[in-house]
Design an enzyme around this catalytic site. Structure first.
Site, short mmCIF file in Angstrom:
data_model
loop_
_atom_site.label_atom_id
_atom_site.label_comp_id
_atom_site.label_asym_id
_atom_site.label_seq_id
_atom_site.Cartn_x
_atom_site.Cartn_y
_atom_site.Cartn_z
N LEU A 4 2.49 -10.45 2.49
CA LEU A 4 3.19 -9.34 1.85
C LEU A 4 3.47 -8.19 2.81
CD1 LEU A 4 1.25 -9.25 -1.53
CD2 LEU A 4 3.48 -10.28 -1.07
N HIS A 5 2.76 -8.16 3.89
CA HIS A 5 2.81 -7.06 4.85
C HIS A 5 4.23 -6.79 5.37
CE1 HIS A 5 0.58 -4.40 7.52
NE2 HIS A 5 1.43 -4.73 8.47
#
Length: 100
Positions: A4-5
């Site tokens: 998700l970063h």
């Protein structure tokens, strides 16, 4: 790890909403495990320097960003989850259980 970063908040919400659809309810053991950086978990030393370097990388290379716990909480809520728990911190990274 760090999936998700590299995505925007809006994209993270969409991804997590799809994950929520695919898991059982909380009382049946449903949860999503997120391993990502949680800013504020490191206040000095080499790990803080690493966080700053990652900030620069994020600005140049991706649509994602570094997030504090309050940012993660907002994303989880908007994706339809009822709660989360930071289970373990691994340097700058954290293991987060997110509950439907």
């Amino acid at each position: 790890q760090l999936v998700l970063h590299f995505w925007s908040d809006e994209d993270c919400i969409k991804i997590l909403a799809q994950c929520k659809k695919a898991i059982p309810p909380r009382d049946a053991g449903g949860k999503v495990i997120v391993i990502d950086i949680v800013l504020g978990s490191v206040s000095a030393g080499p790990m803080l320097e690493t966080q700053h370097l990652m900030d620069m990388l994020m600005l140049v290379m991706t649509r994602g960003r570094q997030r504090e716990e309050k940012d993660w909480s907002e994303i989880f809520t908007k994706a339809g989850f009822s709660g989360y728990k930071i289970v373990k911190k691994l340097g700058a990274r954290a293991v987060i259980e997110v509950y439907p």
